[in-house]
Design a protein around this motif. Sequence first.
Motif, mmCIF file in Angstrom:
data_model
loop_
_atom_site.group_PDB
_atom_site.id
_atom_site.type_symbol
_atom_site.label_atom_id
_atom_site.label_comp_id
_atom_site.label_asym_id
_atom_site.label_seq_id
_atom_site.Cartn_x
_atom_site.Cartn_y
_atom_site.Cartn_z
ATOM 1 N N SER A 102 27.794 15.590 -13.736
ATOM 2 C CA SER A 102 28.218 15.246 -15.095
ATOM 3 C C SER A 102 29.677 14.817 -15.052
ATOM 4 O O SER A 102 30.422 15.183 -14.140
ATOM 5 N N GLN A 105 32.031 17.852 -15.523
ATOM 6 C CA GLN A 105 32.136 18.644 -14.305
ATOM 7 C C GLN A 105 33.066 17.962 -13.301
ATOM 8 O O GLN A 105 33.911 18.611 -12.683
ATOM 9 N N ARG A 148 29.194 25.707 -4.065
ATOM 10 C CA ARG A 148 28.683 25.868 -5.431
ATOM 11 C C ARG A 148 27.299 26.514 -5.457
ATOM 12 O O ARG A 148 26.972 27.287 -6.356
ATOM 13 N N THR A 152 25.715 29.352 -7.944
ATOM 14 C CA THR A 152 24.661 28.987 -8.899
ATOM 15 C C THR A 152 23.282 29.465 -8.450
ATOM 16 O O THR A 152 22.377 29.596 -9.263
ATOM 17 N N VAL A 209 32.871 26.809 -12.543
ATOM 18 C CA VAL A 209 31.824 25.950 -13.108
ATOM 19 C C VAL A 209 30.511 26.709 -13.214
ATOM 20 O O VAL A 209 29.797 26.629 -14.222
ATOM 21 N N ALA A 210 30.175 27.469 -12.166
ATOM 22 C CA ALA A 210 28.933 28.250 -12.202
ATOM 23 C C ALA A 210 28.986 29.297 -13.311
ATOM 24 O O ALA A 210 27.993 29.525 -14.012
ATOM 25 N N ASP A 213 28.612 27.508 -16.685
ATOM 26 C CA ASP A 213 27.259 26.987 -16.907
ATOM 27 C C ASP A 213 26.228 28.093 -17.048
ATOM 28 O O ASP A 213 25.122 27.835 -17.528
ATOM 29 N N ARG A 216 24.339 28.601 -20.327
ATOM 30 C CA ARG A 216 23.536 27.466 -20.763
ATOM 31 C C ARG A 216 22.259 27.299 -19.956
ATOM 32 O O ARG A 216 21.418 26.494 -20.291
ATOM 33 N N ARG A 217 22.123 28.045 -18.860
ATOM 34 C CA ARG A 217 20.900 27.939 -18.069
ATOM 35 C C ARG A 217 19.741 28.621 -18.775
ATOM 36 O O ARG A 217 19.922 29.686 -19.356
#
Length: 229
Positions: A102, A105, A148, A152, A209-210, A213, A216-217
């Motif tokens: 994105s 990101q 990452r 994640t 970032v993880a 996010d 939102r997962r």
Amino acid sequence: MTTPMVPGPTGNAPANKERSLLPAKIKPAVVTVGGFAVLITLIQVVNSLTSYRMDVHLGIVPRSVHGLIGILTAPLLHLSWPHLLSNLIPLVVFGFLIMVGSVRQFVAVTVLVWLIAGLGVWLVAGSNSYTVGASGVVFGWLAYLVSRGVFTRRVGQIAVGLVLLVIYGGLFWTGIVKVAVADIGGAVSVSWQDHLFGAIGGVLAAFLVAKADGPRRPKQTTPALPPGL
């Protein structure tokens, strides 16, 4: 008298709708990363024509007020054409892989890596030196892509990280450890500090970032049992 409407070949769908040749996420990635590569190449042209004076004035000069500008400008400058070319290919590859995720990101990761790498150099690099080059960003992007998946726990990202680690993982050894050891015995021309702090920024970006996010997962939910069971 009215002219009857003739339906298009797809019924109600517009007949002249253009189809994109590339998936939606790939097009901006190609344009953005390609544009950045063109930008630093054009800057290199100007820099070489001025006998690389931009490096001295806009590079990172450790622990000096005027050297702070280099935190923002140093990754856009290079000492020579071979120096630029050594960064250009991994820069395009890693930047594209991040940008496909994105735009937000990509921007967040790049800003964090850019600033941490530059500030680290400004704080700990050797005196009477100046540092230029996008290698700190390269190491940061690589560290982000490799790490990452650890945060994640997504299979695809773990797989990409492992592939990149196999292909490019040696950079962490040759560009950080070996150069730092060599620097103990005398000055070296490669900034291991830029590489190290860029990589630190990449891992930190992967973690943040993880974490951002995470909410939102989609969460797996257990279906409710019928009453009485």
